[in-house]
Design a protein around this motif. Sequence first.
Motif, short mmCIF file in Angstrom:
data_model
loop_
_atom_site.label_atom_id
_atom_site.label_comp_id
_atom_site.label_asym_id
_atom_site.label_seq_id
_atom_site.Cartn_x
_atom_site.Cartn_y
_atom_site.Cartn_z
N UNK A 157 -3.38 1.80 -1.13
CA UNK A 157 -3.54 2.73 0.00
C UNK A 157 -5.00 2.98 0.31
N UNK A 158 -5.88 2.78 -0.66
CA UNK A 158 -7.32 2.96 -0.44
C UNK A 158 -7.97 1.70 0.13
N UNK A 168 -5.40 0.94 3.71
CA UNK A 168 -4.14 1.63 3.94
C UNK A 168 -4.35 3.07 4.37
N UNK A 169 -3.39 3.91 4.08
CA UNK A 169 -3.42 5.28 4.59
C UNK A 169 -4.49 6.14 3.96
N UNK A 170 -5.08 5.71 2.84
CA UNK A 170 -6.13 6.50 2.19
C UNK A 170 -7.52 5.89 2.38
N UNK A 171 -7.65 4.98 3.34
CA UNK A 171 -8.96 4.39 3.60
C UNK A 171 -9.99 5.48 3.89
N UNK A 177 -12.26 3.26 -9.48
CA UNK A 177 -10.85 2.90 -9.26
C UNK A 177 -10.00 4.14 -9.06
N UNK A 178 -9.26 4.17 -7.96
CA UNK A 178 -8.40 5.31 -7.65
C UNK A 178 -7.07 4.81 -7.10
N UNK A 179 -6.08 5.65 -7.22
CA UNK A 179 -4.76 5.36 -6.66
C UNK A 179 -4.23 6.67 -6.09
#
Length: 803
Positions: A582-583, A586-589, A596-598
Amino acid sequence: MGQGTLLQKIGQLLGVGVVAGVLVAALALPAFGGIGITARNVATGFLNMPSELETPPPPQRSIIYDVEGGVIAEIYDQNRELVALEDMSPIMQEAIISIEDSRFYEHGGIDITGTFRAALRTISGSTQGGSSLTQQYVKNVLIESATSQAAQEEARETTLSRKVRELRYAIALEQRMTKDEILEGYLNIAYFGDGAYGAESAAQHFFSVESSELTLPQAATLAGLVRYPELYNPRLNPEQAQERRDVVLDRMVDTGAITKEEAAEAKTVELDLDVTTPSNGCVPSDQPFFCDYVLQEIEKGEEFGDSETERARWLRTAGLQIHTTLDPDMQEAGQKAVDKWVPRENESRKVAAEIFLEPGTGAIRVMAQSRNYGPDESRIGETSINFATNADRGGSSGFQAGSTFKAITLAAALDEGLPFRTSFTSGSTITVTGQRSCTGDPLASWTLSNSSESGGAATHNMISGTKGSVNTYFAQLQKRVGLCDVIKMAENLGATRADGQSYDNPRTNGNNSFTLGSEETSPLNVAGAYATFASRGIYCEPQAITRIEDRQSDRTIEIEPECERRLSQETADGVNYLLQQTFKGGTASGLGIGRPVAGKTGTTDGSASAWFAGYTPNLAGAVFVGDPRGPNQHPLRNVTLGGRYYGEVFGATIPGPVWRDTMMGSIDKIDAESFASAPSRFGSTSEPAPPQRDEPDEVNASPTSDQGGVPNVVGQSQDAAVAALQAAGYQVNVSDFRIPSDQPDGSVAAVNPGAGTRLPEGAVVNVFLSNGSGGGSGDDSPGGGWDFPGRGDETTFFPALMD
């Protein structure tokens, strides 16, 4: 006084209950013939009275500490801090003995002369003076140990029977305690007025010093208070207090404690007060909602006492040292973030609440919300409800969590062995049939839409479906897995309802849209589920308290994390891989933190509520934004927060930046770690070609119209790009944060949403300028291939691609 008059007084004493007068006669006049015989008989009865007096430590302040030892709050019924006699100034000891009981070290608990004088005064309704320090200590112990109103009244009553009880206890006490022990007990229990109990608290309150540091004038001032604490209160009645101080100084000269010269010099000193009072309770705390959560944990925790009343009394009287998990630096970052994006006293009455946990322990590192702590819910910006937690811990009944629950569906699917390539044709609007409740009952057909049409049907797998948060994909994935299995996975991960009700009820069992987050939960529960992913399948109960030191009973309660495996390591690693996407466009850009994140955005139907849940391998957090009055009645539409106008708020519009800013203020306290690679058992990590990303997810969202595509302005000057975007009907936000790019310094490096994206008229397009350092991807799609670090800039990402 003549003998007849004295005998008359003694006769009056003989008529008092518990034959207290005869006792005084026995002590003072044993040779008066027949009276002496009576006195001996009464004295024998006196000595047979109960004499064992329990002397537990008196009530004192309990203190709540953060993980670094900083004070979060002090909780007490009485402002008292116990100290050993050796830690009190010797001059304080001399002052109290001189004015209250100059023969303290000579008598055996009863000052005969003073007691007889006090008995005579008691006949006329006065109990002033005459009591030894031991007797005064006994009286205070009886008052403080009283467990009922009747017992307290009995300990305070103006009668000779009370005096007799105190005398008997005093004599027995002197036989089992040393004089120093009695003096220490008295100096710790006595009331010095203005809410200060004990010499230590009195010294801190009136002079802002410890009792060991008291000077002669200060000690004399305090010693003079115990007789009439209110009359001689130096804060309210400085003249009377100074006169009383000088009386004490004169008395200290009489007893030889000080010289006349020392007294004269002390009398020239002004009172020089420096009044401070320790805060009491959570209201004045800088972390009031976490403070309240800690109190709730103790008062509701059955392991801490038999009843809630008993536990509350223990908390406020036992002098507990309560050590917690709250990290002060992380908490400060979290509070700044929620206050920045959703100011406390905003006119729209919206609130942001967040909680961050440590995966693998459940330790609560951050608990913040954009509200002042107080009981008046009618005042803008004030509440006593902790929106970060559950109803049984001072929270609300919860809020719909939106697409943060899609991660739970992914966990259920991977847990059942479905591969990443599991694909469905996911149009903008679909109808799902054939779902069944947990009781096996068939559910009605369910028609749902993505939030905007994006050119017709597309094929999505877990990777592209997660990246774009595609409602219609997850509805079909939920059906494939089984609604009941998804519900059970939510419960397994701790993502339960905030009101404590089970998902296993007729209303929920028929909830087709469970995967879209249509159930009410709390940030605490969502953060706990995401922390389970971060810890590779280990779920830990959220933990606020690590240790309680009970100074009253001299015991320590260690509280260990309560953790167990709830997911296989491979399943958790698979979810982690998917949520990292998502990063990456995606929606968390734009919400990255340089590590590193999720995570996952979440928005409910009509932008009633907005969420973001995200994590590193060692810190997980969930953020909620909404309206406590009722999100559906007061949605996140057409609102101004922090000086920024939002036509509609989505998961990445405000919750995402709150999470990002909190993380950026916290990562210096945690190690940089990477996630494990995607497990091979789940197969290829490729997206379907061509990928089709949807618009922001909403529970049963309705399609919206679009007005055209974003112009490609990459490489243009700022002014030219702004003009082109405005001409296309969009609002423009130029970020203060410049990114590495091959484009010339100061020109447009990327736009978000990307060129060609079809948006409603008036939508916000974010423009990122190049710093000219090179390294750019040249991709002008949303995010431009960049995982923009959060710098607290004022970027307001357009939600159509953010959730």
